[in-house]
Scaffold this motif. Structure first.
Motif, PDB file in Angstrom:
ATOM      1  N   ALA A  54       0.571  -1.212   0.092  1.00 16.56           N
ATOM      2  CA  ALA A  54       0.204  -0.083  -0.521  1.00 16.56           C
ATOM      3  C   ALA A  54       0.462   1.411   0.095  1.00 16.56           C
ATOM      4  O   ALA A  54       0.668   1.950   0.072  1.00 16.56           O
ATOM      5  CB  ALA A  54      -0.632   0.172   1.119  1.00 16.56           C
ATOM      6  N   CYS A  55       2.042   1.179   0.082  1.00 23.54           N
ATOM      7  CA  CYS A  55       2.790   2.230   0.039  1.00 23.54           C
ATOM      8  C   CYS A  55       2.743   3.047   1.642  1.00 23.54           C
ATOM      9  O   CYS A  55       3.186   3.953   0.603  1.00 23.54           O
ATOM     10  CB  CYS A  55       2.724   2.785  -1.633  1.00 23.54           C
ATOM     11  SG  CYS A  55       3.471   2.148  -2.912  1.00 23.54           S
ATOM     12  N   THR A  56       3.061   2.626   1.837  1.00 23.13           N
ATOM     13  CA  THR A  56       2.857   3.203   3.521  1.00 23.13           C
ATOM     14  C   THR A  56       3.345   2.905   4.583  1.00 23.13           C
ATOM     15  O   THR A  56       3.584   1.929   4.762  1.00 23.13           O
ATOM     16  CB  THR A  56       1.181   2.722   3.709  1.00 23.13           C
ATOM     17  OG1 THR A  56       0.135   3.589   2.601  1.00 23.13           O
ATOM     18  CG2 THR A  56       1.305   3.545   5.402  1.00 23.13           C
ATOM     19  N   ARG A  57       3.671   3.741   5.474  1.00 25.47           N
ATOM     20  CA  ARG A  57       4.493   3.411   6.612  1.00 25.47           C
ATOM     21  C   ARG A  57       3.752   4.097   7.441  1.00 25.47           C
ATOM     22  O   ARG A  57       3.025   4.972   7.634  1.00 25.47           O
ATOM     23  CB  ARG A  57       5.488   4.262   6.217  1.00 25.47           C
ATOM     24  CG  ARG A  57       6.644   4.082   7.716  1.00 25.47           C
ATOM     25  CD  ARG A  57       8.507   4.943   8.029  1.00 25.47           C
ATOM     26  NE  ARG A  57       7.958   5.951   7.720  1.00 25.47           N
ATOM     27  CZ  ARG A  57       8.134   6.761   6.514  1.00 25.47           C
ATOM     28  NH1 ARG A  57       8.707   6.141   5.146  1.00 25.47           N
ATOM     29  NH2 ARG A  57       7.965   8.179   6.290  1.00 25.47           N
ATOM     30  N   ILE A  58       3.373   3.170   9.159  1.00 30.80           N
ATOM     31  CA  ILE A  58       2.893   3.439   9.881  1.00 30.80           C
ATOM     32  C   ILE A  58       3.487   3.911  11.015  1.00 30.80           C
ATOM     33  O   ILE A  58       4.697   3.439  11.827  1.00 30.80           O
ATOM     34  CB  ILE A  58       1.744   2.049  10.707  1.00 30.80           C
ATOM     35  CG1 ILE A  58       0.945   1.697   9.650  1.00 30.80           C
ATOM     36  CG2 ILE A  58       1.071   2.737  11.680  1.00 30.80           C
ATOM     37  CD1 ILE A  58       0.875   0.313   9.889  1.00 30.80           C
ATOM     38  N   GLU A  59       3.669   4.964  11.817  1.00 31.88           N
ATOM     39  CA  GLU A  59       4.327   5.991  12.341  1.00 31.88           C
ATOM     40  C   GLU A  59       3.349   6.526  13.487  1.00 31.88           C
ATOM     41  O   GLU A  59       2.341   7.051  13.213  1.00 31.88           O
ATOM     42  CB  GLU A  59       4.672   7.381  11.184  1.00 31.88           C
ATOM     43  CG  GLU A  59       5.934   7.246  10.499  1.00 31.88           C
ATOM     44  CD  GLU A  59       6.705   8.589   9.976  1.00 31.88           C
ATOM     45  OE1 GLU A  59       5.820   9.638  10.427  1.00 31.88           O
ATOM     46  OE2 GLU A  59       7.363   8.711   9.067  1.00 31.88           O
ATOM     47  N   GLY A  60       4.044   6.366  14.335  1.00 31.21           N
ATOM     48  CA  GLY A  60       3.528   6.579  15.783  1.00 31.21           C
ATOM     49  C   GLY A  60       4.242   7.532  17.678  1.00 31.21           C
ATOM     50  O   GLY A  60       5.581   7.580  16.623  1.00 31.21           O
ATOM     51  N   ARG A  61       3.931   7.837  18.178  1.00 30.12           N
ATOM     52  CA  ARG A  61       4.004   8.839  19.420  1.00 30.12           C
ATOM     53  C   ARG A  61       3.261   8.528  20.075  1.00 30.12           C
ATOM     54  O   ARG A  61       2.052   9.067  20.047  1.00 30.12           O
ATOM     55  CB  ARG A  61       5.112   9.774  18.578  1.00 30.12           C
ATOM     56  CG  ARG A  61       3.959  11.272  18.533  1.00 30.12           C
ATOM     57  CD  ARG A  61       4.582  12.177  17.664  1.00 30.12           C
ATOM     58  NE  ARG A  61       3.468  13.562  17.713  1.00 30.12           N
ATOM     59  CZ  ARG A  61       3.225  14.356  18.394  1.00 30.12           C
ATOM     60  NH1 ARG A  61       3.515  13.987  20.488  1.00 30.12           N
ATOM     61  NH2 ARG A  61       2.531  15.062  18.741  1.00 30.12           N
ATOM     62  N   ALA A  79       7.024   8.912  -3.547  1.00 28.09           N
ATOM     63  CA  ALA A  79       5.804   9.553  -4.273  1.00 28.09           C
ATOM     64  C   ALA A  79       5.807   9.141  -5.020  1.00 28.09           C
ATOM     65  O   ALA A  79       5.095   8.835  -6.173  1.00 28.09           O
ATOM     66  CB  ALA A  79       6.119  10.594  -4.673  1.00 28.09           C
ATOM     67  N   ARG A  80       6.473   8.385  -5.777  1.00 27.02           N
ATOM     68  CA  ARG A  80       6.764   7.118  -7.085  1.00 27.02           C
ATOM     69  C   ARG A  80       6.161   5.794  -7.033  1.00 27.02           C
ATOM     70  O   ARG A  80       6.056   4.987  -7.791  1.00 27.02           O
ATOM     71  CB  ARG A  80       8.097   6.807  -7.526  1.00 27.02           C
ATOM     72  CG  ARG A  80       8.772   8.400  -7.886  1.00 27.02           C
ATOM     73  CD  ARG A  80      10.028   8.671  -8.265  1.00 27.02           C
ATOM     74  NE  ARG A  80      11.029   7.842  -7.130  1.00 27.02           N
ATOM     75  CZ  ARG A  80      12.258   7.175  -7.324  1.00 27.02           C
ATOM     76  NH1 ARG A  80      12.885   8.295  -8.653  1.00 27.02           N
ATOM     77  NH2 ARG A  80      13.011   7.635  -6.228  1.00 27.02           N
ATOM     78  N   CYS A  81       5.742   5.519  -5.800  1.00 24.63           N
ATOM     79  CA  CYS A  81       5.360   3.848  -4.995  1.00 24.63           C
ATOM     80  C   CYS A  81       4.457   3.848  -5.892  1.00 24.63           C
ATOM     81  O   CYS A  81       3.224   4.643  -5.585  1.00 24.63           O
ATOM     82  CB  CYS A  81       5.270   4.016  -3.835  1.00 24.63           C
ATOM     83  SG  CYS A  81       4.895   1.696  -3.038  1.00 24.63           S
ATOM     84  N   GLN A  82       4.183   2.543  -6.489  1.00 20.11           N
ATOM     85  CA  GLN A  82       2.723   2.748  -7.199  1.00 20.11           C
ATOM     86  C   GLN A  82       2.048   1.032  -5.863  1.00 20.11           C
ATOM     87  O   GLN A  82       2.441   0.406  -6.426  1.00 20.11           O
ATOM     88  CB  GLN A  82       3.175   1.891  -8.383  1.00 20.11           C
ATOM     89  CG  GLN A  82       3.295   3.108  -9.575  1.00 20.11           C
ATOM     90  CD  GLN A  82       2.120   4.295  -9.574  1.00 20.11           C
ATOM     91  OE1 GLN A  82       1.497   3.664  -9.756  1.00 20.11           O
ATOM     92  NE2 GLN A  82       2.664   5.082  -9.535  1.00 20.11           N
TER      93      GLN A  82
END
Length: 173
Positions: A54-61, A79-82
């Motif tokens: 899904a071209c996604t990274r889950i970030e938390g804090r 940005a170029r990830c499909q």
């Protein structure tokens, strides 16, 4: 020691409830088993998990605020990830139904508050995508054919992911 027929049946019947109780529902057990993560300091942004499809990274804090102790953001990896999978809002997902499976459960303890932890669940809905190989045994996508399928509205559905955040434990004051 020799056991008679009647003696063997009593222990087996006694174990049946234990065996049945040991098995949790399939939806409760994630596909990926992992230990709790490293305790994170308040304000430190950390990567919870990446979903490359899904071209996604889950970030938390951890925020240190009592009303919202943990903040989670979904960031695009490039940005170029499909994307080869959709990332849906968890409110639209029915866990355990329509093919949704619990893929991963990530526990992140708070360093400043040992009894508090963020629990991030990643749900996945796989989709069977039949692929045909050409004469050379390769999987190929031809632009002309893909455009025709898109114009006809016959594109294959994509696998999907959804992310849910919950807090466990008692917040510190």
């Amino acid at each position: 020691m020799k056991m008679g027929r009647g003696m063997l049946s009593i222990p087996l019947l006694a174990l049946l409830p234990l065996a049945a109780g040991a098995q949790a529902p399939a939806a409760a057990q994630p596909e990926i088993q992992r230990p709790p993560g490293t305790a994170q300091a308040t304000g430190a942004v950390h990567t919870v998990r990446q979903i490359p499809e899904a071209c996604t990274r889950i970030e938390g804090r951890f925020t240190g605020q009592a009303d919202a102790p943990y903040d989670m953001q979904l960031a695009r990896t490039d940005a170029r990830c499909q994307p080869r999978a959709a990332l849906l809002d968890f409110a639209q997902v029915q866990p355990g139904k329509d093919g949704w499976r619990l893929n991963d459960r990530i526990r992140i303890p708070a360093a400043a508050c040992p009894g508090l932890q963020a629990v991030v669940e990643v749900w996945r809905r796989p989709v069977e995508q039949p692929m045909t190989r050409d004469g050379q045994g390769q999987l190929r996508v031809y632009l002309g054919e893909a455009r025709q399928q898109a114009e006809a509205g016959k594109l294959a559905s994509l696998p999907a992911f959804a992310v849910n955040l919950a807090m466990e434990g008692k917040p510190c004051r």
